[in-house]
Design an enzyme around this catalytic site. Sequence first.
Site, short mmCIF file in Angstrom:
data_model
loop_
_atom_site.label_atom_id
_atom_site.label_comp_id
_atom_site.label_asym_id
_atom_site.label_seq_id
_atom_site.Cartn_x
_atom_site.Cartn_y
_atom_site.Cartn_z
N LYS A 115 0.84 -1.20 -0.25
CA LYS A 115 -0.21 0.01 0.07
C LYS A 115 0.98 1.31 0.00
O LYS A 115 0.40 2.27 -0.22
CB LYS A 115 -0.92 -0.11 1.31
CG LYS A 115 -2.10 -1.06 1.17
CD LYS A 115 -3.09 -0.91 2.25
CE LYS A 115 -4.10 -1.94 2.04
NZ LYS A 115 -5.11 -1.74 3.20
N HIS B 31 -2.01 -3.75 -4.76
CA HIS B 31 -1.09 -3.97 -3.51
C HIS B 31 -0.55 -5.13 -3.06
O HIS B 31 0.50 -5.10 -2.61
CB HIS B 31 -1.88 -3.02 -2.48
CG HIS B 31 -2.67 -3.93 -1.62
ND1 HIS B 31 -4.11 -4.03 -1.61
CD2 HIS B 31 -2.53 -4.49 -0.40
CE1 HIS B 31 -4.40 -4.84 -0.78
NE2 HIS B 31 -3.53 -5.30 0.02
N HIS C 298 -3.12 -12.78 0.53
CA HIS C 298 -4.13 -12.42 1.50
C HIS C 298 -5.50 -12.27 1.26
O HIS C 298 -6.19 -12.05 1.75
CB HIS C 298 -3.52 -11.80 2.68
CG HIS C 298 -3.41 -10.32 1.98
ND1 HIS C 298 -2.29 -9.89 1.46
CD2 HIS C 298 -4.17 -9.21 2.22
CE1 HIS C 298 -2.32 -8.58 1.30
NE2 HIS C 298 -3.35 -8.15 1.60
N HIS C 299 -5.57 -11.70 -0.19
CA HIS C 299 -7.00 -11.36 -0.63
C HIS C 299 -7.41 -12.78 -1.87
O HIS C 299 -8.56 -12.41 -2.39
CB HIS C 299 -7.07 -10.02 -1.52
CG HIS C 299 -6.76 -9.08 -0.66
ND1 HIS C 299 -7.95 -8.67 0.12
CD2 HIS C 299 -5.94 -8.00 -0.01
CE1 HIS C 299 -7.54 -7.55 1.09
NE2 HIS C 299 -6.49 -7.23 0.67
#
Length: 571
Positions: A418, A443, A472-473
């Site tokens: 980010k 990101h 993680h997404h």
Amino acid sequence: MPEQQKRMASIIDVIQRANQIAASTELDALLDQLLDLLIEITGAEAGTLYLYEEASHELVFTVVKGNEASQKLIGMRINADRGVAGLTLRQGQPLFIANVVDDPHWDRVVGELAGMELRTMYCVPLMLRGVAVGVVQLFNLSNDTCDDPDEIALIDLICNRLVTEVEKARLLTEARQRERRQHALIEIISRLTTTLNRDDLLNRIMEYARELLNIEAASIWLYDEIQNELVLYLATGDRRSEVEAKRIPAGQGIIGHVVATGETVVVNDVHHDQRFYRQFDTESGFVTRSILCVPLRAPKIDVGGQLGILEGRIIGGAQALNPRQGRTFNAEDISLFESLAGQAATIIRLAQLYTDVETLSTRIIDAITGAIDLKDPYTRGHSQRVSDFSVSIAQELGLDHAMIYRVRIASKLHDVGKIRIPDRILKKRGTLTEAEFRQMRQHPLYGVEFLKDNGLLELELLRDAWQALAQHHERLDGGGYPYGLKDDQISLIGRIVAVADVFDAITSHRTYRPARSVEEALAILQRIAGRELDEECVAALLRARSQGAILTQDERTMMARLTPTSPDGNP
């Protein structure tokens, strides 16, 4: 059978028993059986056997046969010139005393300790090629025994037969002791190559010292430069819990002298040494009689790279206290303890270097994640909470310590990408446009590029970190981003951080909505478990939450407000 034949048969039997005794290689057993045999054939009521130590010129009570009170003599040491035993050793000839208590050479102090009424004594030196090995004393035997040339000849024969075996057994015992000491050093060095658990290694070293030097206690003191004090960091033996963490001013006591000068000091009677710090014994209840104190000299270490060479210095001192059985410290004890202290100093220095590097890396990571959170005040603390939640999940899953450590670091860095997202997107209060959302979805890739560009992916400790950043997404059904991975394509660390990230996102305040309740968050996680998020990871988070290991943003804020602080602002 004629008397002469009986006597000859008796002598042969005694010689055969002596040969059986000679077969023993255990010194204690050999000496015990030797004294028993001599007492039996002389009809004596009691006896003692001393071994001679040339280095200290002392006679050591090694075996004592008599009443129960006499057993306290075992291990006691006397000067080799003292008493009847000393006279016998100097003369190198047997000595018979018809009235012990009236003999001018009799050591009355030792006699009183024995607690026996003594009448006669026959004292025999144990000599090997003219060199003293020990002395045997036989008490309360008949005068007739020492008047019989055959009896005296038999005693001499047995002693001469077994003195060689005694010396062999003693040399073997000493060799075994040296071997144990060498094995201890090798074991410590080998463990040093496999662990940097400082306390475990130091405890092991001091326990080895206590065992191999046969002492009551051993300790390590470290110099506190800020307070200018010596701190008792570690102690083994009696009253260890009472003495740990005690402090004395630098330069005080024998330990203070050793740390200040770098000298090794041996004091066999501390009460005759003005440097002895008596207050320590008073406070701890430990009674110090004798002490061997050596400096902890941290070695010069070539670290390599830009750091170069770290110069050696004295970082503290080590103490060995109270040799057992009344003995004194000898040259071999000093050499061994200096070696053990050298290993301890090396361990302390390496462990400190490792701690410094770990602290530096942790603070750098915290600084990076802090910079991310500063870009968006509404998500401040998000990285730390996701790290805490991820660790709790990993612990509930039963992962090993090494993997949990990687989870901790990787999850803390999960949003590092980010940094490249413009503030106008991160801080936007309204809904993102499609273009803005596409950029936000980058990101995870930006994070992996950040680690790669800075050479961080080459580090062993960050070996799996990229998976947390990149995945993680991702979602099990393939509906996640940036790659659209499915099921087993998503790593375990990616699945763990995904669950932690979702939970914190739901329960944290955002610019576009308030935080939702824990109950709502858990219901959402359970609803999508097995479809979008890993079912086992969700269950692990629920277990950790029920045990109080997971606290939301609001709960942490409330706890911080309720925690009292000191005037300097610290809890």
